[in-house]
Design a protein around this motif. Structure first.
Motif, PDB file in Angstrom:
ATOM      1  N   THR A  56     -89.907 -10.940  15.586  1.00 59.83           N
ATOM      2  CA  THR A  56     -88.965  -9.934  16.070  1.00 59.83           C
ATOM      3  C   THR A  56     -87.558 -10.498  15.976  1.00 59.83           C
ATOM      4  O   THR A  56     -87.306 -11.613  16.428  1.00 59.83           O
ATOM      5  CB  THR A  56     -89.247  -9.560  17.537  1.00 59.83           C
ATOM      6  OG1 THR A  56     -90.630  -9.253  17.668  1.00 59.83           O
ATOM      7  CG2 THR A  56     -88.423  -8.359  17.971  1.00 59.83           C
ATOM      8  N   TYR A  57     -86.687  -9.727  15.376  1.00 61.67           N
ATOM      9  CA  TYR A  57     -85.304 -10.171  15.234  1.00 61.67           C
ATOM     10  C   TYR A  57     -84.445  -9.517  16.309  1.00 61.67           C
ATOM     11  O   TYR A  57     -84.431  -8.297  16.446  1.00 61.67           O
ATOM     12  CB  TYR A  57     -84.792  -9.816  13.848  1.00 61.67           C
ATOM     13  CG  TYR A  57     -83.381 -10.285  13.618  1.00 61.67           C
ATOM     14  CD1 TYR A  57     -83.119 -11.648  13.466  1.00 61.67           C
ATOM     15  CD2 TYR A  57     -82.309  -9.394  13.583  1.00 61.67           C
ATOM     16  CE1 TYR A  57     -81.822 -12.101  13.281  1.00 61.67           C
ATOM     17  CE2 TYR A  57     -81.019  -9.842  13.395  1.00 61.67           C
ATOM     18  CZ  TYR A  57     -80.782 -11.192  13.241  1.00 61.67           C
ATOM     19  OH  TYR A  57     -79.513 -11.646  13.057  1.00 61.67           O
ATOM     20  N   PHE A  58     -83.759 -10.338  17.096  1.00 60.28           N
ATOM     21  CA  PHE A  58     -82.869  -9.837  18.140  1.00 60.28           C
ATOM     22  C   PHE A  58     -81.423 -10.089  17.729  1.00 60.28           C
ATOM     23  O   PHE A  58     -80.983 -11.230  17.752  1.00 60.28           O
ATOM     24  CB  PHE A  58     -83.134 -10.558  19.477  1.00 60.28           C
ATOM     25  CG  PHE A  58     -84.511 -10.348  20.015  1.00 60.28           C
ATOM     26  CD1 PHE A  58     -85.552 -11.178  19.633  1.00 60.28           C
ATOM     27  CD2 PHE A  58     -84.775  -9.327  20.900  1.00 60.28           C
ATOM     28  CE1 PHE A  58     -86.836 -10.988  20.128  1.00 60.28           C
ATOM     29  CE2 PHE A  58     -86.050  -9.127  21.404  1.00 60.28           C
ATOM     30  CZ  PHE A  58     -87.084  -9.961  21.013  1.00 60.28           C
ATOM     31  N   PRO A  59     -80.690  -9.041  17.355  1.00 59.83           N
ATOM     32  CA  PRO A  59     -79.291  -9.239  16.962  1.00 59.83           C
ATOM     33  C   PRO A  59     -78.451  -9.694  18.169  1.00 59.83           C
ATOM     34  O   PRO A  59     -78.768  -9.349  19.310  1.00 59.83           O
ATOM     35  CB  PRO A  59     -78.838  -7.850  16.507  1.00 59.83           C
ATOM     36  CG  PRO A  59     -80.067  -7.039  16.363  1.00 59.83           C
ATOM     37  CD  PRO A  59     -81.092  -7.628  17.269  1.00 59.83           C
ATOM     38  N   SER A  60     -77.386 -10.437  17.883  1.00 54.53           N
ATOM     39  CA  SER A  60     -76.597 -11.030  18.974  1.00 54.53           C
ATOM     40  C   SER A  60     -75.992  -9.986  19.913  1.00 54.53           C
ATOM     41  O   SER A  60     -75.852 -10.239  21.104  1.00 54.53           O
ATOM     42  CB  SER A  60     -75.518 -11.939  18.411  1.00 54.53           C
ATOM     43  OG  SER A  60     -74.697 -11.201  17.551  1.00 54.53           O
ATOM     44  N   GLN A  61     -75.649  -8.790  19.368  1.00 56.33           N
ATOM     45  CA  GLN A  61     -75.066  -7.757  20.248  1.00 56.33           C
ATOM     46  C   GLN A  61     -76.010  -7.407  21.389  1.00 56.33           C
ATOM     47  O   GLN A  61     -75.589  -7.161  22.508  1.00 56.33           O
ATOM     48  CB  GLN A  61     -74.777  -6.439  19.504  1.00 56.33           C
ATOM     49  CG  GLN A  61     -73.960  -6.522  18.257  1.00 56.33           C
ATOM     50  CD  GLN A  61     -74.834  -6.674  17.042  1.00 56.33           C
ATOM     51  OE1 GLN A  61     -75.537  -7.676  16.917  1.00 56.33           O
ATOM     52  NE2 GLN A  61     -74.805  -5.722  16.126  1.00 56.33           N
ATOM     53  N   ASN A  62     -77.312  -7.339  21.057  1.00 55.13           N
ATOM     54  CA  ASN A  62     -78.296  -6.972  22.062  1.00 55.13           C
ATOM     55  C   ASN A  62     -78.509  -8.094  23.067  1.00 55.13           C
ATOM     56  O   ASN A  62     -78.702  -7.851  24.260  1.00 55.13           O
ATOM     57  CB  ASN A  62     -79.620  -6.622  21.383  1.00 55.13           C
ATOM     58  CG  ASN A  62     -79.473  -5.454  20.432  1.00 55.13           C
ATOM     59  OD1 ASN A  62     -78.862  -5.610  19.382  1.00 55.13           O
ATOM     60  ND2 ASN A  62     -79.973  -4.302  20.807  1.00 55.13           N
ATOM     61  N   ILE A  63     -78.452  -9.317  22.560  1.00 52.33           N
ATOM     62  CA  ILE A  63     -78.642 -10.477  23.434  1.00 52.33           C
ATOM     63  C   ILE A  63     -77.467 -10.605  24.394  1.00 52.33           C
ATOM     64  O   ILE A  63     -77.635 -10.938  25.570  1.00 52.33           O
ATOM     65  CB  ILE A  63     -78.806 -11.748  22.576  1.00 52.33           C
ATOM     66  CG1 ILE A  63     -80.141 -11.676  21.835  1.00 52.33           C
ATOM     67  CG2 ILE A  63     -78.721 -12.999  23.430  1.00 52.33           C
ATOM     68  CD1 ILE A  63     -80.336 -12.737  20.801  1.00 52.33           C
ATOM     69  N   ALA A  64     -76.272 -10.300  23.889  1.00 54.53           N
ATOM     70  CA  ALA A  64     -75.043 -10.453  24.685  1.00 54.53           C
ATOM     71  C   ALA A  64     -75.131  -9.677  25.997  1.00 54.53           C
ATOM     72  O   ALA A  64     -74.707 -10.161  27.052  1.00 54.53           O
ATOM     73  CB  ALA A  64     -73.838  -9.997  23.873  1.00 54.53           C
TER      74      ALA A  64
END
Ligand code: GDP
Length: 363
Positions: A56-64
């Protein structure tokens, strides 16, 4: 235009860290992963989570959105484009997750059930991590099951703890101390991440709940902090680096036989020629389509995959190409765009093949 943009960015492309989850059965690995996906789908609009190919790829915007919740007591910043979480819980899968010579995982999350302490597969996982020299964080899961736990969904567990009763704190501390002792008996020093006497020698512990989502912001913050600490030189996608492992060979309606792979380092392009191991010797072929699934919220029945001109590491990818029927899962994939590259790739595939053969004979 896309190519221009790509060239400009080439010098500063950062790899997303690859994170694996392991631990004893029923500790909550799957539940935590589901929660991690759920949070982030709700958390951010841009980018979207891609439910991949065993990853699963979590883009940084979502992690932020999540790590913001820990900003006051534990600021962390993700410099890479995202995190790639490998979705194959079970330590057999972890030992198979190899690239040439080393582990495919930059970092691991070891899940321990707070109610059960160290179990058989926890010990096996610990040994495996030690052997592979893979840095890791411990997710001490199921905190919601401690006495009189008061839930605040998706909160930082550091903050949740502040709202608990004295009785709860006693119960948690008792269980926590037992686990610290068990870990010490196995030569592992560990401490709560916000109270860590020496991050270089003590493994961080993050209390979590897969049911309430508490501790997920903390888990992401710690993963980000530690991957940037440990990866440093491995963070940049180097222009000549290429590292790609075939995970599965699958027949897909409309695409024919495809391979799912983890692009660990480098860049892959839609018209690349590739070489990989086949059951009857090396396979030479040319990529027909370079794909990833659409973000989860856009699941469509027919257009299941997104097409790309190029993809940078780290990413779970699907490749459609002729002649993949005989491809061997677990093997390395090499680029073969020039004659030299092709010859080197064939030599490497043959040496991989001979190693596999040796191993099989030993068994
Ligand atoms: P896995 O085998 O490690 O993937 O474990 P699962 O995710 O399948 O979880 C095993 C069981 O524990 C399931 O019944 C989950 O609902 C439950 N579980 C997982 N995480 C938590 C948690 O944080 N709190 C509680 N109370 N139950 C949990």
């Amino acid at each position: 235009k896309v190519e221009d943009k790509e060239n400009k960015k080439q010098r500063e492309i950062l790899r997303s860290p690859i994170v694996c989850i392991l631990g004893h059965v029923d500790t909550g690995k799957t539940t935590l992963l589901d929660k991690l996906r759920g949070t982030n789908v709700q958390g951010g609009e841009a980018g979207g989570i891609t439910q991949q190919i065993g990853a699963t790829y979590f883009p940084s915007q979502n992690i932020a959105v999540e790590i913001e919740k820990c900003n006051q007591h534990y600021p962390a910043e993700l410099k890479a484009p995202g995190l790639l979480v490998i979705d194959t819980p079970g330590h057999e899968s972890f030992s198979n997750l190899r690239t040439r010579g080393s582990s495919l995982c930059d970092f691991a999350i070891l899940v321990i059930d707070l109610m059960h302490g160290l179990e058989q597969q926890t010990l096996e996982s610990l040994n495996l991590l030690k052997m592979r020299k893979t840095p890791f964080v411990i997710a001490l899961n199921k905190i919601d099951r401690t006495y009189d736990w008061k839930t605040e969904e998706f909160a930082s567990s550091y903050i949740s703890f502040k709202n608990q009763s004295k009785e709860n704190k006693n119960d948690f501390n008792h269980r926590y101390n037992q686990i610290i002792t068990q870990l010490a008996e196995n030569s592992f020093n560990a401490a709560l991440y916000w109270d860590n006497p020496d991050p270089k020698t003590y493994f961080p512990i993050v209390p979590t709940s897969g049911v309430t989502g508490e501790g997920i912001p903390d888990l992401l913050s710690v993963v980000i902090k530690y991957t940037s600490m440990y990866m440093k030189s491995r963070m940049v996608v180097k222009q000549d680096a290429f590292n790609c492992t075939v995970m599965e060979v699958k027949k897909i309606d409309g695409l024919g036989v495809t391979i799912d792979a983890i692009l660990v380092d480098g860049t892959i392009r839609q018209d690349d020629k590739i070489v990989l191991l086949g059951f009857n010797g090396p396979i030479k072929t040319k990529i027909r389509a370079l794909l990833t699934p659409y973000p989860m919220k856009e699941i469509r029945v027919k257009a299941e995959y997104e097409h790309h001109n190029f993809i940078h590491a780290s990413m779970g990818i699907k490749i459609s190409a002729p002649d993949l029927e005989e491809a061997v899962a677990g093997s390395q994939l090499y680029l073969a765009n020039t004659n030299d590259e092709e010859q080197t790739a064939i030599d490497l595939v043959m040496s991989d093949y001979n190693q596999v053969k040796k191993k099989v004979k030993l068994v």
